[in-house]
Scaffold this motif. Structure first.
Motif, PDB file in Angstrom:
ATOM      1  N   GLU A 139      13.856  20.715 -28.761  1.00 41.32           N
ATOM      2  CA  GLU A 139      14.393  21.505 -29.858  1.00 41.32           C
ATOM      3  C   GLU A 139      14.049  22.974 -29.630  1.00 41.32           C
ATOM      4  O   GLU A 139      12.890  23.367 -29.714  1.00 41.32           O
ATOM      5  CB  GLU A 139      13.788  21.041 -31.181  1.00 41.32           C
ATOM      6  CG  GLU A 139      14.361  21.739 -32.398  1.00 41.32           C
ATOM      7  CD  GLU A 139      13.740  21.230 -33.687  1.00 41.32           C
ATOM      8  OE1 GLU A 139      14.273  21.581 -34.748  1.00 41.32           O
ATOM      9  OE2 GLU A 139      12.732  20.501 -33.638  1.00 41.32           O
ATOM     10  N   PRO A 140      15.031  23.818 -29.289  1.00 40.06           N
ATOM     11  CA  PRO A 140      14.721  25.225 -29.032  1.00 40.06           C
ATOM     12  C   PRO A 140      14.162  25.914 -30.275  1.00 40.06           C
ATOM     13  O   PRO A 140      14.501  25.571 -31.403  1.00 40.06           O
ATOM     14  CB  PRO A 140      16.094  25.821 -28.656  1.00 40.06           C
ATOM     15  CG  PRO A 140      16.952  24.663 -28.322  1.00 40.06           C
ATOM     16  CD  PRO A 140      16.455  23.517 -29.135  1.00 40.06           C
ATOM     17  N   ALA A 141      13.309  26.905 -30.048  1.00 42.07           N
ATOM     18  CA  ALA A 141      12.744  27.663 -31.156  1.00 42.07           C
ATOM     19  C   ALA A 141      13.824  28.506 -31.830  1.00 42.07           C
ATOM     20  O   ALA A 141      14.851  28.838 -31.235  1.00 42.07           O
ATOM     21  CB  ALA A 141      11.613  28.552 -30.658  1.00 42.07           C
ATOM     22  N   LEU A 142      13.566  28.879 -33.081  1.00 42.89           N
ATOM     23  CA  LEU A 142      14.534  29.632 -33.872  1.00 42.89           C
ATOM     24  C   LEU A 142      14.930  30.937 -33.190  1.00 42.89           C
ATOM     25  O   LEU A 142      16.106  31.283 -33.113  1.00 42.89           O
ATOM     26  CB  LEU A 142      13.953  29.909 -35.258  1.00 42.89           C
ATOM     27  CG  LEU A 142      14.879  30.606 -36.255  1.00 42.89           C
ATOM     28  CD1 LEU A 142      15.991  29.671 -36.701  1.00 42.89           C
ATOM     29  CD2 LEU A 142      14.087  31.084 -37.473  1.00 42.89           C
TER      30      LEU A 142
ATOM     31  N   THR B 263      14.959  31.724 -30.072  1.00 37.23           N
ATOM     32  CA  THR B 263      15.808  31.461 -28.908  1.00 37.23           C
ATOM     33  C   THR B 263      17.236  31.176 -29.336  1.00 37.23           C
ATOM     34  O   THR B 263      18.201  31.710 -28.771  1.00 37.23           O
ATOM     35  CB  THR B 263      15.262  30.264 -28.114  1.00 37.23           C
ATOM     36  OG1 THR B 263      13.927  30.570 -27.682  1.00 37.23           O
ATOM     37  CG2 THR B 263      16.128  29.967 -26.909  1.00 37.23           C
ATOM     38  N   ARG B 264      17.413  30.346 -30.362  1.00 42.35           N
ATOM     39  CA  ARG B 264      18.755  29.991 -30.826  1.00 42.35           C
ATOM     40  C   ARG B 264      19.465  31.176 -31.476  1.00 42.35           C
ATOM     41  O   ARG B 264      20.695  31.270 -31.441  1.00 42.35           O
ATOM     42  CB  ARG B 264      18.668  28.821 -31.798  1.00 42.35           C
ATOM     43  CG  ARG B 264      18.275  27.517 -31.130  1.00 42.35           C
ATOM     44  CD  ARG B 264      18.284  26.351 -32.088  1.00 42.35           C
ATOM     45  NE  ARG B 264      17.138  26.355 -32.976  1.00 42.35           N
ATOM     46  CZ  ARG B 264      17.193  26.501 -34.293  1.00 42.35           C
ATOM     47  NH1 ARG B 264      18.352  26.694 -34.891  1.00 42.35           N
ATOM     48  NH2 ARG B 264      16.103  26.471 -35.031  1.00 42.35           N
TER      49      ARG B 264
ATOM     50  N   ARG C 169       7.693  24.441 -40.803  1.00 42.85           N
ATOM     51  CA  ARG C 169       7.795  24.027 -39.399  1.00 42.85           C
ATOM     52  C   ARG C 169       7.908  25.251 -38.499  1.00 42.85           C
ATOM     53  O   ARG C 169       8.738  26.127 -38.717  1.00 42.85           O
ATOM     54  CB  ARG C 169       9.032  23.158 -39.174  1.00 42.85           C
ATOM     55  CG  ARG C 169       8.938  21.757 -39.739  1.00 42.85           C
ATOM     56  CD  ARG C 169      10.032  20.878 -39.135  1.00 42.85           C
ATOM     57  NE  ARG C 169       9.795  20.622 -37.721  1.00 42.85           N
ATOM     58  CZ  ARG C 169      10.722  20.702 -36.776  1.00 42.85           C
ATOM     59  NH1 ARG C 169      11.966  21.042 -37.076  1.00 42.85           N
ATOM     60  NH2 ARG C 169      10.428  20.436 -35.517  1.00 42.85           N
TER      61      ARG C 169
ATOM     62  N   LYS D 168       8.988  25.502 -35.422  1.00 40.29           N
ATOM     63  CA  LYS D 168      10.211  25.568 -34.615  1.00 40.29           C
ATOM     64  C   LYS D 168      11.356  26.219 -35.361  1.00 40.29           C
ATOM     65  O   LYS D 168      12.131  26.990 -34.803  1.00 40.29           O
ATOM     66  CB  LYS D 168      10.628  24.156 -34.199  1.00 40.29           C
ATOM     67  CG  LYS D 168       9.820  23.565 -33.066  1.00 40.29           C
ATOM     68  CD  LYS D 168      10.266  24.103 -31.721  1.00 40.29           C
ATOM     69  CE  LYS D 168       9.617  23.334 -30.588  1.00 40.29           C
ATOM     70  NZ  LYS D 168      10.007  23.881 -29.273  1.00 40.29           N
ATOM     71  N   THR D 169      11.509  25.884 -36.639  1.00 39.82           N
ATOM     72  CA  THR D 169      12.690  26.322 -37.391  1.00 39.82           C
ATOM     73  C   THR D 169      12.364  27.245 -38.557  1.00 39.82           C
ATOM     74  O   THR D 169      13.274  27.789 -39.175  1.00 39.82           O
ATOM     75  CB  THR D 169      13.433  25.102 -37.955  1.00 39.82           C
ATOM     76  OG1 THR D 169      12.542  24.372 -38.814  1.00 39.82           O
ATOM     77  CG2 THR D 169      13.919  24.188 -36.835  1.00 39.82           C
TER      78      THR D 169
ATOM     79  N   ASN E 143      21.596  20.346 -35.863  1.00 38.47           N
ATOM     80  CA  ASN E 143      21.388  20.406 -34.420  1.00 38.47           C
ATOM     81  C   ASN E 143      22.498  19.682 -33.674  1.00 38.47           C
ATOM     82  O   ASN E 143      22.872  20.078 -32.573  1.00 38.47           O
ATOM     83  CB  ASN E 143      20.045  19.792 -34.042  1.00 38.47           C
ATOM     84  CG  ASN E 143      18.868  20.572 -34.587  1.00 38.47           C
ATOM     85  OD1 ASN E 143      18.534  20.437 -35.770  1.00 38.47           O
ATOM     86  ND2 ASN E 143      18.246  21.386 -33.760  1.00 38.47           N
TER      87      ASN E 143
ATOM     88  N   ASP F 187      13.876  16.336 -36.127  1.00 38.27           N
ATOM     89  CA  ASP F 187      12.668  16.099 -36.910  1.00 38.27           C
ATOM     90  C   ASP F 187      12.957  15.303 -38.178  1.00 38.27           C
ATOM     91  O   ASP F 187      13.744  15.746 -39.019  1.00 38.27           O
ATOM     92  CB  ASP F 187      12.029  17.430 -37.276  1.00 38.27           C
ATOM     93  CG  ASP F 187      10.707  17.250 -37.974  1.00 38.27           C
ATOM     94  OD1 ASP F 187       9.739  16.851 -37.316  1.00 38.27           O
ATOM     95  OD2 ASP F 187      10.644  17.472 -39.199  1.00 38.27           O
TER      96      ASP F 187
END
Length: 253
Positions: free
Chosen positions: A65-68, A70-71, A146, A148-149, A174, A186
């Motif tokens: 799951e790419p980090a926020l 990065t996206r 979280r 990641k997001t 996603n 998640d």
């Protein structure tokens, strides 16, 4: 074949076979290995492939799951078009949920200043961006954040959603497929998204074309629960028709 078409074909092959390799792609697509490596880099930046030695693997195979941040750096023009198209789904007044995500974050940036809206969010960055707007009443869902997001999850976010009734939920995802619906890696975040859809009279999915056709661990909504899908013109027309056949209106902005 244009670069975008070639990259979509590479992604299709990766998902079908579980991986792709540079040499084979170069021979079969009749381009140089350097071109294929650039394509794989672009797809990795989009968060749909993960580079490995000699090729690439689809991220859903890795549970990656790419980090926020990065996206947020990829497909910016497409995300902005999606966000502007989503304005047509806003109520004149009333209440909305805006899910945590990079495309939904673009919607926050373009919300009009002439509408009195109550906006429910589960993202501290989105809440901060909205809080200074005099025409908006902002409700921030609590809970664990979280990394990641940057989305809040768990019971402190779930409980308020069970009591809310909003006009429209603007959702992020996603993955999305006609058979598996809307998915995310998640389970805790899936539970929040599921409750958001349930709390809304209408649900609108904002997702760029790279999200379609792949599946992650946790399903949070079937396509029949979504009223409108807003994506970009990179979405394959056949896949768009399959999505529409499952229930929602599909808009390619």
């Amino acid at each position: 074949m244009y670069a975008e078409e070639r990259q979509q074909e590479i992604l299709r092959r990766a998902r079908a076979a579980g991986r792709v390799d540079v040499v084979t792609l170069s021979a079969e697509l009749d381009v140089t290995t350097e071109t294929i490596r650039r394509d794989l880099t672009s797809l990795e930046r989009a968060g749909v492939l993960r580079r490995v030695h000699g090729g690439a693997i689809p991220v859903e195979r890795l549970g990656f799951e790419p980090a926020l941040a990065t996206r947020d750096e990829v497909l910016t023009a497409e995300k902005e078009r999606i966000a502007k198209a989503a304005l047509a789904e806003l109520p004149e007044d009333g209440s909305v949920i805006i899910d945590a995500g990079t495309t939904t974050g673009r919607l926050v940036q373009v919300l009009p200043a002439d509408r009195e809206l109550t906006v429910v969010v589960n993202s501290p960055p989105l809440a901060t961006a909205l809080a200074a707007r005099a025409n908006l009443h902002v409700i921030m869902l609590g809970g664990r954040v979280r990394g990641k997001t940057l989305a809040t999850v768990d019971d402190w976010a779930l409980r308020p959603l069970s009591y809310l009734n909003v006009d429209v939920a603007f959702m992020a995802t996603n993955g999305c497929s006609p058979t598996r619906g809307l998915t995310t890696p998640d389970p805790a975040e899936a539970a929040i998204k599921r409750a958001m859809v349930k709390a809304a009279q209408r649900s609108v999915l904002l997702a760029d074309h790279t999200k379609f056709g792949n599946t992650y661990l946790s399903t949070f909504a079937e396509l029949g629960e979504i009223d409108v899908v807003i994506t970009d013109t990179g979405l394959d027309t056949t896949l768009a028709a399959d999505l529409a056949a499952a229930g929602p209106e599909v808009i390619r902005a």
